[in-house]
Design an enzyme around this catalytic site. Sequence first.
Site, PDB file in Angstrom:
ATOM      1  N   GLU A 153      -4.870  -8.697  -1.010  1.00 20.63           N
ATOM      2  CA  GLU A 153      -5.720  -8.491   0.184  1.00 20.63           C
ATOM      3  C   GLU A 153      -7.170  -8.383  -0.273  1.00 20.63           C
ATOM      4  O   GLU A 153      -7.503  -7.500  -1.076  1.00 20.63           O
ATOM      5  CB  GLU A 153      -5.313  -7.221   0.947  1.00 20.63           C
ATOM      6  CG  GLU A 153      -4.036  -7.399   1.740  1.00 20.63           C
ATOM      7  CD  GLU A 153      -3.679  -6.204   2.608  1.00 20.63           C
ATOM      8  OE1 GLU A 153      -4.604  -5.541   3.128  1.00 20.63           O
ATOM      9  OE2 GLU A 153      -2.469  -5.945   2.763  1.00 20.63           O
TER      10      GLU A 153
ATOM     11  N   GLU B  80       0.832  -1.208   0.000  1.00 23.44           N
ATOM     12  CA  GLU B  80       0.000   0.000   0.000  1.00 23.44           C
ATOM     13  C   GLU B  80       0.866   1.258   0.000  1.00 23.44           C
ATOM     14  O   GLU B  80       0.748   2.108   0.904  1.00 23.44           O
ATOM     15  CB  GLU B  80      -1.019  -0.024   1.156  1.00 23.44           C
ATOM     16  CG  GLU B  80      -1.991  -1.181   0.995  1.00 23.44           C
ATOM     17  CD  GLU B  80      -3.235  -1.135   1.883  1.00 23.44           C
ATOM     18  OE1 GLU B  80      -3.316  -0.322   2.811  1.00 23.44           O
ATOM     19  OE2 GLU B  80      -4.147  -1.957   1.623  1.00 23.44           O
TER      20      GLU B  80
HETATM   21  O1  AHR Z   1      -5.274  -6.407   6.446  1.00 26.69           O
HETATM   22  C1  AHR Z   1      -5.225  -5.306   7.303  1.00 26.69           C
HETATM   23  C2  AHR Z   1      -4.586  -4.076   6.649  1.00 26.69           C
HETATM   24  O2  AHR Z   1      -5.371  -3.662   5.577  1.00 26.69           O
HETATM   25  C3  AHR Z   1      -3.241  -4.304   6.036  1.00 26.69           C
HETATM   26  O3  AHR Z   1      -2.209  -4.204   6.953  1.00 26.69           O
HETATM   27  C4  AHR Z   1      -3.158  -3.204   5.028  1.00 26.69           C
HETATM   28  O4  AHR Z   1      -2.342  -3.535   3.945  1.00 26.69           O
HETATM   29  C5  AHR Z   1      -4.589  -2.974   4.639  1.00 26.69           C
HETATM   30  O5  AHR Z   1      -4.927  -1.634   4.642  1.00 26.69           O
END
Ligand code: AHR
Length: 517
Positions: free
Chosen positions: A321, A199
């Site tokens: 994710e 991110e």
């Molecule tokens: O999965 C939780 C968080 O969500 C992670 O650390 C981040 O990459 C995302 O914003």
Amino acid sequence: MRFPLSSFWRPISAAVFLPFYAATAQTHVVLNADLGRDTISRHIYGHFSEHLGKCIYGGYYVGEGNTKIPNTRGIRKDVVEALKKLKIPNLRWPGGCFADTYHWKDGIGPKAKRPSMVNTWWGGVTEDNSFGTHEFLDLCEQLGTEPYITGNVGSGTVQEFAQWVQYVNFDGVSPMSALRKENGRDKSWKVQFWGVGNEAWGCGGNMTAEYYANVYRMFATFIPASWGSGSLWRIASGANGADYHWTEVLMRDIPHGLLEGIALHHYSVDWNHRSSATKFTEAEYFDTMRRALQMEELVQKHATIMDRYDPQKKVALVVDEWGGWYDVEPGTNPGFLYQQNSMRDAMIAGITLNTFNNHADRVRMANLAQTVNVLQAVVLTNEERMLVTPTFHVMEMYAVHHDALMLPIDVRGATYTVADKSLPSVSASASRDRGGLTHLSLVNIDINRAQEVAVDIRGGMYASVSGRILTSERVQDHNTFDSPDHVKPAEFKGARLDGSKLRVQLPPCSVVVLTLR
Ligand code: AHR
């Protein structure tokens, strides 16, 4: 919500059966059994485990000295045994946002000498670094899974990252391989998957796409693809949901010789209104489904941009994710993101995995967030107790698609309507495995109506069908430590096959996986 199965089925005689369906079928599926071209990478079924809340500590790792919870070198036996059933193909670690604060050298060598740090992103707790590179790679070996390590770009250096790769992957003589041997590991691990930050548009450094593209070029230059098994993947930190500019810039500005994958993150969440994980309304459920189904549009649009720069599809889209994100369970640390997991999550998993399967040409890796005790977990633990969630069961049922040939599918039909808004009720994907069996996954997100699904199998004739179903009385249903098997798969008897015509009665709020022989 239960649909009376017996009132639905007619004798298996095409003459009687088909007109009945022509009049009443709500959903029509065409399964193209002869048009398979792309393999569904098993890596689409990857998981993600961050130093966050009780994912690592308490979830996987209880320490070598723990005599209460059975473990192998500190790693919980019950969790490993459960996760092995999912045949997890890859496991992403150490974050997440945590990754861009993590200095790997703090997590190697004698534990008593490891410095501690503060986990600034997640609860402000002290991280003692007792679970580091060796422990993570030991966990991967115990699970039989491939590691996916995200390096620190935001607060780390190129040198630190390059040395980590050398430490983990280099068998020749070098300062880092010597250090690894000193720490008890002779042979390198040959880790293939490496994330270049996380991110970068947010917790990884608040960079612009243009700035990150340059940073990426620099980092990737010093992490040659040849370190490791000879096919090391460098995965660029990807877009936040619908930020198509991000993907455009990365595809345009990064030489493709330095790039094996671009990530994408998408959570099914309304950031202004995160509902309870178990006490939610139908409107809240509908909104979660809408956001989960949005994955289709995101994948299509990011893939279209990638196609323009990479028509041969060499660069993978890595959705590293995804999942549901709700309020934490009452009384738990808000920074730990501990939430229950209900049939709503099973629906998210089913439709998202169908989307990934159907885009197997470009989506070649993905990671559910997160494996244990965090967000849409497949396993929850409480001291020595452990349970598997509805999401676990979907992952286990869908494992038949790992590395199978994707069979294109077309779904037309009923919609699920709440207030004045509608979504497609049924989502589906299909594949043929290496043993020649065809698998069809069907999800009915409508919690009120069963679906009568007529499947027309083009280019294939089958002799028998069998299947499994995951459903429950209420969409809020979930497993608890006192009732760990409340939601679990059962044999499915609602499918009838007649050569190339398949009739399926899909109960409300259900995931069904069929096998055709
Ligand atoms: O999965 C939780 C968080 O969500 C992670 O650390 C981040 O990459 C995302 O914003």
